[in-house]
Design an enzyme around this catalytic site. Structure first.
Site, short mmCIF file in Angstrom:
data_model
loop_
_atom_site.label_atom_id
_atom_site.label_comp_id
_atom_site.label_asym_id
_atom_site.label_seq_id
_atom_site.Cartn_x
_atom_site.Cartn_y
_atom_site.Cartn_z
N ARG A 43 12.87 1.42 -2.32
CA ARG A 43 11.34 1.46 -2.04
C ARG A 43 11.32 1.64 -0.47
O ARG A 43 11.77 0.84 0.31
CB ARG A 43 10.80 0.05 -2.34
CG ARG A 43 9.39 0.04 -2.60
CD ARG A 43 8.82 -1.26 -3.04
NE ARG A 43 7.66 -1.51 -2.66
CZ ARG A 43 6.65 -1.45 -3.54
NH1 ARG A 43 6.87 -0.99 -4.74
NH2 ARG A 43 5.19 -1.79 -3.12
N HIS A 70 5.25 7.62 -6.71
CA HIS A 70 5.48 6.49 -7.24
C HIS A 70 5.62 6.29 -8.68
O HIS A 70 4.86 5.82 -9.62
CB HIS A 70 4.05 5.56 -6.96
CG HIS A 70 4.31 3.93 -6.73
ND1 HIS A 70 5.68 3.45 -7.20
CD2 HIS A 70 3.72 2.96 -6.43
CE1 HIS A 70 5.43 2.15 -6.92
NE2 HIS A 70 4.30 2.01 -6.37
N GLN A 73 5.35 2.85 -10.82
CA GLN A 73 4.12 2.51 -11.05
C GLN A 73 3.31 3.15 -12.22
O GLN A 73 2.70 2.49 -12.95
CB GLN A 73 3.29 2.64 -9.74
CG GLN A 73 1.62 2.10 -9.72
CD GLN A 73 1.47 0.93 -9.96
OE1 GLN A 73 2.16 -0.18 -9.36
NE2 GLN A 73 0.65 0.32 -10.89
N ASP A 168 -6.96 3.73 -5.15
CA ASP A 168 -5.85 2.95 -4.19
C ASP A 168 -6.34 2.84 -2.66
O ASP A 168 -7.47 3.44 -2.49
CB ASP A 168 -4.79 4.10 -4.40
CG ASP A 168 -3.30 3.53 -3.66
OD1 ASP A 168 -3.33 2.23 -3.45
OD2 ASP A 168 -2.59 4.29 -3.53
N CYS A 210 -3.28 0.31 -8.17
CA CYS A 210 -1.96 -0.39 -8.22
C CYS A 210 -1.57 -1.52 -7.31
O CYS A 210 -0.50 -2.26 -7.32
CB CYS A 210 -1.09 1.01 -7.48
SG CYS A 210 -1.62 1.47 -6.16
N ARG A 255 4.37 -3.77 -14.62
CA ARG A 255 5.10 -3.37 -13.85
C ARG A 255 6.59 -4.13 -14.19
O ARG A 255 7.43 -3.43 -14.03
CB ARG A 255 5.01 -3.55 -12.30
CG ARG A 255 3.79 -3.25 -11.68
CD ARG A 255 4.03 -1.61 -11.17
NE ARG A 255 4.83 -1.75 -10.03
CZ ARG A 255 5.82 -0.90 -9.71
NH1 ARG A 255 6.40 -0.21 -10.58
NH2 ARG A 255 6.39 -0.96 -8.36
N1 NVA Z 1 -0.43 3.90 -2.23
C1 NVA Z 1 -0.12 2.80 -1.40
C2 NVA Z 1 1.12 1.98 -2.22
C3 NVA Z 1 0.89 1.82 -3.69
C4 NVA Z 1 1.99 0.60 -3.96
C5 NVA Z 1 0.47 3.41 -0.18
O1 NVA Z 1 1.00 4.19 0.07
O2 NVA Z 1 0.47 2.53 0.81
#
Ligand code: NVA
Length: 281
Positions: A43, A70, A73, A168, A210, A255
């Site tokens: 990650r 992702h 997710q 998001d 998410c 998740r």
């Molecule tokens: N789209 C978000 C993370 C999602 C868990 C980002 O890039 O910060």
């Protein structure tokens, strides 16, 4: 938690917990970790990094989030849509994603939906649209699954008839703070509010995110943004987030269930075959 609940042990290696990329190349780290572990979840940031890790590792490597993708997710999102849509087939579901569509979630939702057959609309100002190569990739999958895939600047057109609205954060991981001002100005019309939910024309439309979400001032960044720009929420407001329409916490729980499935599917092939055979598949 997923590893532990399946009876496996888990070691966390944080950003400063190894020489990865600094004194040791990813290719070398991949081969060292493969000797210690049965699987590796990465990650982090660049997609290329996880791909190098996967190339050199001799154990399964799971993409737990990169700037570009992702996928795990999306598995949780798909399970959540399946649960909320009452057993409707994938082709009977329409999802719109509102916000900056160029990064991990915008890409993964577009391609994931296209693969499964979920009708997908990306709703964003044109300069924040999902790239042409990702759009073309999604169109290729949609051709096989029967999904429709669209990009539009119009909120009204994009959300009409949708079963799910997804958003998001407006500034993605790795982006500098300087982009906040411009991004807020561009994306305020794309905030998911009660009015936008109503524009779907579907009273059963559910909200997905998410997480983490900037829906109030109760975080350090949320408060800083309020002080600087005078807005008390960003991509979604509390009218939606604190309502029964919000399915983001079910999504968060999913998740856990879906990552367990990914680990079992990639680590224990013989057991899966046995289990499938036992159950008549
Ligand atoms: N789209 C978000 C993370 C999602 C868990 C980002 O890039 O910060």
């Amino acid at each position: 938690m997923g590893a532990r609940e399946q009876g496996a042990h888990c070691t966390y290696i944080g950003p400063s917990g190894s020489q990865m990329g600094r004194k040791e190349s990813m290719a070398d780290t991949a081969r060292v970790l493969s000797g210690f572990f049965d699987g590796i979840e990465y990650r982090g940031f660049g997609q290329k990094i996880v791909e190098t890790l996967a190339h050199y590792a001799s154990v399964p490597v799971w993409n737990g989030l990169t700037s570009e993708w992702h996928p795990t997710q999306f598995l949780a999102d798909a399970l959540t849509m399946r649960e909320c849509a009452g057993g409707r087939p994938w082709n009977g579901i329409t999802l719109a994603y509102l916000g900056d569509a160029r990064f991990n979630m915008g890409n993964s939702l577009m391609v994931g939906c296209a693969k499964l057959g979920i009708n997908f609309r990306s709703v964003a100002p044109k300069s924040l649209w999902t790239s042409d190569p990702v759009f073309q990739m999604a169109q290729g999958f949609a051709g096989k699954s029967g999904a429709s895939v669209a990009r539009t600047e119009s909120v009204e057109e994009g959300v009409r008839g949708c079963d799910f609205l997804y958003t998001d954060v407006w500034v993605s991981m790795g982006e500098p703070d300087e982009v906040w001002k411009e991004r807020i100005a561009m994306l305020e019309p794309y905030r998911v509010t009660g009015r936008v939910m109503d524009m779907t024309g579907k009273s059963e439309c559910r909200f997905l995110h998410c997480l983490p979400a900037f829906h109030n001032r109760k975080t350090t960044i949320g408060e800083q943004i309020y002080q600087k720009y005078g807005i008390d929420c960003m991509e979604v407001n509390d009218e939606v987030f604190e309502s029964p329409r919000n399915a983001a916490f079910l999504e968060a729980e999913n998740r856990l269930h879906t990552i367990k499935a990914v680990m079992v599917a990639t680590l224990a092939e013989e057991n899966i075959d046995e289990a499938l055979a036992r159950n008549g598949f």
